[in-house]
Design a protein around this motif. Structure first.
Motif, mmCIF file in Angstrom:
data_model
loop_
_atom_site.group_PDB
_atom_site.id
_atom_site.type_symbol
_atom_site.label_atom_id
_atom_site.label_comp_id
_atom_site.label_asym_id
_atom_site.label_seq_id
_atom_site.Cartn_x
_atom_site.Cartn_y
_atom_site.Cartn_z
ATOM 1 N N ARG A 1 18.049 11.061 0.240
ATOM 2 C CA ARG A 1 19.288 10.294 0.372
ATOM 3 C C ARG A 1 20.404 11.032 1.111
ATOM 4 N N SER A 2 20.157 12.217 1.651
ATOM 5 C CA SER A 2 21.215 13.006 2.290
ATOM 6 C C SER A 2 21.661 12.364 3.597
ATOM 7 N N PRO A 3 22.948 12.007 3.725
ATOM 8 C CA PRO A 3 23.424 11.352 4.957
ATOM 9 C C PRO A 3 23.203 12.200 6.207
ATOM 10 N N ASN A 4 23.355 13.552 6.094
ATOM 11 C CA ASN A 4 23.195 14.360 7.307
ATOM 12 C C ASN A 4 21.745 14.387 7.787
ATOM 13 N N GLY B 1 11.301 8.598 -2.180
ATOM 14 C CA GLY B 1 11.480 8.818 -0.743
ATOM 15 C C GLY B 1 12.853 8.465 -0.252
ATOM 16 N N GLY B 2 13.624 7.703 -1.054
ATOM 17 C CA GLY B 2 15.005 7.379 -0.722
ATOM 18 C C GLY B 2 15.167 6.673 0.609
ATOM 19 N N ASP B 3 16.314 6.895 1.247
ATOM 20 C CA ASP B 3 16.638 6.240 2.518
ATOM 21 C C ASP B 3 15.779 6.749 3.666
ATOM 22 N N LEU B 4 15.263 7.979 3.544
ATOM 23 C CA LEU B 4 14.532 8.575 4.663
ATOM 24 C C LEU B 4 13.120 8.032 4.817
ATOM 25 N N LEU B 5 12.487 7.607 3.720
ATOM 26 C CA LEU B 5 11.076 7.225 3.775
ATOM 27 C C LEU B 5 10.784 6.170 4.851
ATOM 28 N N PRO B 6 11.571 5.068 4.929
ATOM 29 C CA PRO B 6 11.249 4.078 5.963
ATOM 30 C C PRO B 6 11.675 4.486 7.371
ATOM 31 N N ALA C 1 0.823 -1.211 0.000
ATOM 32 C CA ALA C 1 0.000 0.000 0.000
ATOM 33 C C ALA C 1 0.855 1.259 0.000
ATOM 34 N N ARG C 2 2.030 1.150 0.585
ATOM 35 C CA ARG C 2 2.893 2.328 0.703
ATOM 36 C C ARG C 2 3.677 2.613 -0.571
ATOM 37 N N ARG C 3 4.043 1.572 -1.316
ATOM 38 C CA ARG C 3 4.999 1.782 -2.411
ATOM 39 C C ARG C 3 4.513 1.340 -3.786
ATOM 40 N N PHE C 4 3.546 0.426 -3.870
ATOM 41 C CA PHE C 4 3.274 -0.214 -5.151
ATOM 42 C C PHE C 4 1.795 -0.165 -5.528
ATOM 43 N N THR C 5 1.283 1.022 -5.737
ATOM 44 C CA THR C 5 -0.087 1.136 -6.237
ATOM 45 C C THR C 5 -0.036 1.662 -7.670
ATOM 46 N N TRP C 6 -1.067 1.343 -8.434
ATOM 47 C CA TRP C 6 -1.100 1.797 -9.826
ATOM 48 C C TRP C 6 -1.196 3.308 -9.919
ATOM 49 N N ALA C 7 -1.803 3.959 -8.932
ATOM 50 C CA ALA C 7 -1.848 5.426 -8.946
ATOM 51 C C ALA C 7 -0.441 6.004 -8.878
#
Length: 652
Positions: free
Chosen positions: A550-553, A576-581, A395-401
Motif C-alpha cells: 500500500r505504499s504510495p511511493n 498484495g494491496g494496491d500494488l498487486l494489480p 484464480a489469482r485471489r479466491f482459491t481455498w488454498a
C-alpha cells in the motif's frame, strides 16, 4: 507437533447436499477449509449435529479430517431456526469428547489447540468450551442476526436471543473472521467489535472442481439446446435469494424479443417438488403469471460434481439476493469462465468486479438486471472478455488454498498471543520461542506451496534482464529498504558463486542525500519515481518490496516504470494491496503477519540470487584465471552507478 483444530458447524455438515434450505455455502466452506488445513499439516475434527439415525459418531472423511456427529436433539433434520434449545446438549457432548481425547492422548490441553466456530450457535458452544477448558476460539459468523433482521423483518425465524448471544461471542472470541469488508464494518458498527481482532478472509473456490467446459459440450451433457440463450441461477431456494427478481428480468428480456431461457438449480430434492421445497412452488407461480413458464427450467437439487456443467453451459450467471454475507456461487461461476451479474451487496460486491468480470446491480431491480443481460448479449465480445477476466480474477485471489493459508496465519497468531499471555503460569520462555518458530515454519510451508512458481518466474525475468544488458532497480520502505540494499549487495558482490562478475543492481534506497533532499523539497511519495525516470531504460526491470503493498511511493514508482516501458515485479505480502494489480509479476507471501512476510521475502530474495547465479553458470564459458579475468571480462555489462557499495557476506 501436529496441531489439532476443532471446527464446529452445528447445522452445516461437509457431507450435506448443496442447494437445500439449510445447505449451501457454509457446508462448502467448512469442508474445503478442513481439507486444505489438513493439507497444511493440521489434524482437523469437524463437529456437526447428527441428523440421521444411521450416522456413526466419527467418520474419517479425508486424510487428516474426521467428521464427528454430535447427538444434540432428534437424529433427524431440524430447521436451523429451531436448533438453539439443543446447543446445551451439543456443548455437553463436546466437552466430554474433549476430555476423552485428553485421556487417550495424554495431553494437558484437552487434545485441541484451537476451536473454529461457524455460525452464531456454534460460536456459543465454542465460548462455553473455552470457559470449561481454556481452548481459544475464532468465529466465522457467515451471517449476522442484526443484518438478517433488518432485511427480513418478521420473516426472520430465528429467536431474539440470537442478538445477545452474538454480542457476547464478539467480545469473548480470540479472533473474528469477516468474509468481506462489509462484514467487518457490520461487526464494528452493529456489535462494537474490536477492530484489532477482525481479519478479512474471503471464501474460495476449488479449481480442481470448477473449470471451464466448452459450452457446446456442457449443454449436450445437460440436454440444453446449443444455440439458445441461457441464464443460470443456482443456490438455496429461499425468498431472500431474490430469484423472483431474475424471473422478472427474464420476462422483460423475452418481451424485447431477446428470447432467453432461465435455468434454476436448487431445492430439497432432485426433482423440483413444491411440496418439498415451497419456494419452488412460489417461483413457478410467478413465472406462470409473467407468461414465461415455458422459458424457465427448474431442475431441482444437483450434486456438486455436475455444477461445473451448469456454470459452463450458461452465458451469464445471475444472483440477486437482498443481502449476502459472502456468496460462493459467483466465484464458482467465474472459475468456469462465466460472467456474473450480482446484487451490489455484502460479499458479492467484494468478489465481482463491476465492468470487468460482470456487473453489480441494485437488489430487487429487475429492469437493471434485464438491461445488463441485454447489453452482454448484444455485445458478445464484451461477454467473452468478461468470462476470461472472471476466470483469471478468481484464480489469482479466491482459491481455498489461499483461504486456508490465511486462516492458518490467524490460528498461529491467536495461539502465540495466548501462549504469551499465560507464559508465567503455563510455559517457559523457551516454549514461547518454539511457538514463533512453528509460526515461521508454517509460513514457509505455505509459501513453498503457493509461491514457488512465482519465485521461479521472477528469477527468470531478472536473469533475462541481465542477459539483455539491462539492470535491476529495487526499492522499498523501512525493513524492505534494507532488503533492497541487501539484494543489490548480494548481486553486485557475490552470493554463492566466487567466480563471476558483478551484476548491475541499483538500490534506490541507498542515496541518503538524494532521498532526504527530494523528500524535503518535493515529497516522500515521489522519491523512487524520480529515480526511475532518471535511471531506467527499456531493458531494465523494477523490483518493489513491500509487506502491505500500500505504499504510495512504490505505487508511483511502478507508474513511472510503466511510463518508461520497464517491466515491474512486486515482492509483496498479505492481499498484495494496491500494488498487486499494477505489477507485471508478483510474489505474494500468503500471511497476515508482517514478520512472517519479511522472513519469507528474505528467503525468496536468496532463492532468486541463487537461481540467477546458477543460470549464469549454465550459460557462462569456463572461468579464466584471475590474471586474465581483469583483461578479458567474462560478462561486460552496464554498471549501475548508485548500486549498493559493499558486497554482503554470507552471514548478512
Amino acid at each position: 507437533m501436529t496441531k489439532r483444530i476443532a471446527i464446529i458447524s452445528e447445522h452445516a455438515s461437509p457431507l450435506g447436499s448443496f442447494g437445500g434450505t439449510d445447505s449451501g455455502g457454509q457446508n462448502v466452506y467448512v469442508g474445503q477449509t478442513a481439507k486444505q488445513l489438513a493439507a497444511l499439516g493440521y489434524s482437523v475434527d469437524v463437529f456437526t449435529r447428527r441428523d440421521a439415525p444411521d450416522l456413526p459418531e466419527a467418520v474419517l472423511w479425508h486424510n487428516g479430517v474426521r467428521i464427528i456427529h454430535v447427538p444434540a436433539g432428534p437424529a433427524a433434520p431440524v430447521p436451523k431456526e429451531q436448533l438453539l434449545p439443543h446447543m446445551k446438549a451439543f456443548t455437553r457432548f463436546m466437552v466430554a469428547f474433549i476430555r476423552r481425547e485428553q485421556i487417550r492422548r495424554e495431553q494437558q490441553d484437552g487434545g485441541y489447540h484451537l476451536v473454529h466456530a461457524n455460525f452464531w450457535m456454534s460460536a456459543q458452544v465454542a465460548s462455553q468450551i473455552k470457559q470449561y477448558t481454556g481452548i481459544p476460539f475464532v468465529v466465522t459468523f457467515h451471517a449476522l442476526g442484526k443484518v438478517r433482521r433488518r432485511h427480513q423483518g418478521e420473516a426472520d425465524g430465528f429467536p431474539d436471543d440470537r442478538f445477545a448471544i452474538e454480542e457476547q461471542v464478539v467480545q469473548q472470541a480470540d479472533g473474528l473472521i469477516a468474509e468481506c469488508p462489509q462484514d467487518r464494518d457490520d461487526l464494528i458498527q452493529l456489535y462494537g467489535a474490536d477492530a484489532r481482532k477482525i481479519h478479512i478472509v474471503p471464501c474460495g473456490v476449488d479449481l480442481s472442481e470448477f473449470w471451464p467446459i466448452p459450452k457446446r459440450q456442457a449443454r449436450a451433457t445437460l440436454g440444453l439446446p446449443a444455440a439458445e440463450r441461457v441464464v443460470l441461477q443456482l443456490g438455496r431456494m429461499v425468498p431472500r435469494k431474490g430469484v423472483d427478481t431474475v424471473l422478472e428480468a427474464i420476462a422483460l428480456l423475452n418481451r424485447q424479443r431477446l428470447s432467453t431461457r432461465l435455468v434454476v438449480v436448487g431445492g430439497e430434492s432432485a426433482v423440483p417438488d413444491p411440496q418439498v421445497t415451497p419456494e419452488i412452488g412460489r417461483l413457478q407461480a410467478i413465472a406462470a403469471d409473467l407468461g414465461i413458464g415455458d422459458r424457465v427450467s427448474f431442475v431441482g437439487q444437483r450434486g456438486r460434481e455436475v455444477l461445473k456443467y451448469f456454470y459452463s453451459a450458461a452465458d451469464v450467471f445471475v444472483t440477486t439476493p437482498w443481502y449476502e454475507p459472502f456468496g460462493i456461487t459467483p466465484l464458482e461461476a467465474m472459475a468456469c469462465g462465466t460472467p456474473v451479474i450480482g446484487s451490489n451487496v455484502g460479499g458479492i460486491k467484494f468478489t465481482v468486479r463491476d465492468g470487468e468480470t460482470g456487473y453489480l446491480v441494485a437488489p430487487k431491480n429487475a429492469r437493471e438486471v434485464c438491461d445488463r443481460i441485454a447489453f452482454l448479449y448484444q455485445n458478445p465480445s464484451v461477454l467473452n472478455l468478461f468470462g476470461r477476466q472472471a476466470q483469471r480474477h478468481v484464480a489469482r485471489r479466491f482459491t481455498w488454498a489461499k483461504v486456508a493459508s490465511a486462516l492458518a496465519g490467524i490460528y498461529e497468531s491467536v495461539l502465540s498471543t495466548g501462549l504469551s499471555a499465560t507464559a508465567e503460569t503455563t510455559i517457559n520462555d523457551l516454549a514461547q520461542i518454539e511457538a514463533r518458530f512453528d509460526a515461521s515454519i508454517l509460513a514457509m510451508r505455505q509459501a513453498r506451496r503457493l509461491v514457488s512458481a512465482d519465485i521461479l518466474a521472477v528469477s527468470r525475468q531478472i536473469s533475462d534482464c541481465f542477459n539483455r544488458g539491462g539492470k535491476v532497480l529495487v526499492c522499498g520502505n523501512g525493513g524492505s529498504a534494507a532488503e533492497s540494499q541487501h539484494f543489490a549487495a548480494e548481486l553486485v558482490g557475490r552470493f554463492c558463486s566466487h567466480h563471476r562478475t558483478g551484476l548491475p543492481v541499483m538500490a534506490l534506497t541507498a542515496d541518503v542525500a538524494l532521498l532526504t533532499a527530494w523528500a524535503n523539497d518535493v515529497g516522500y511519495s515521489d522519491i523512487f519515481a524520480r529515480q526511475v525516470y532518471t535511471f531506467a531504460q527499456p531493458d531494465d526491470l523494477l523490483l518493489v518490496i513491500s509487506t502491505s503493498g500500500r505504499s504510495p511511493n512504490l505505487v508511483q514508482a511502478v507508474a513511472a516504470a510503466k511510463a518508461c516501458n520497464v517491466r515491474t515485479v512486486g515482492l509483496l505480502g498479505g492481499s498484495g494491496g494496491d500494488l498487486l494489480p499494477l505489477v507485471d509479476q508478483a510474489i505474494c507471501v500468503p500471511s497476515p503477519d508482517p514478520q512472517r512476510i519479511q522472513e519469507v521475502q528474505l528467503l525468496a530474495l536468496h532463492l532468486i540470487c541463487e537461481w540467477v547465479e546458477a543460470d549464469l553458470e549454465r550459460s557462462d564459458p569456463p572461468a579464466l584465471p584471475r590474471s586474465q579475468e581483469e583483461a578479458t571480462p567474462l560478462h561486460p555489462r552496464k554498471v549501475a552507478s548508485s548500486a549498493a557499495s559493499l558486497p554482503a557476506s554470507q552471514s548478512s
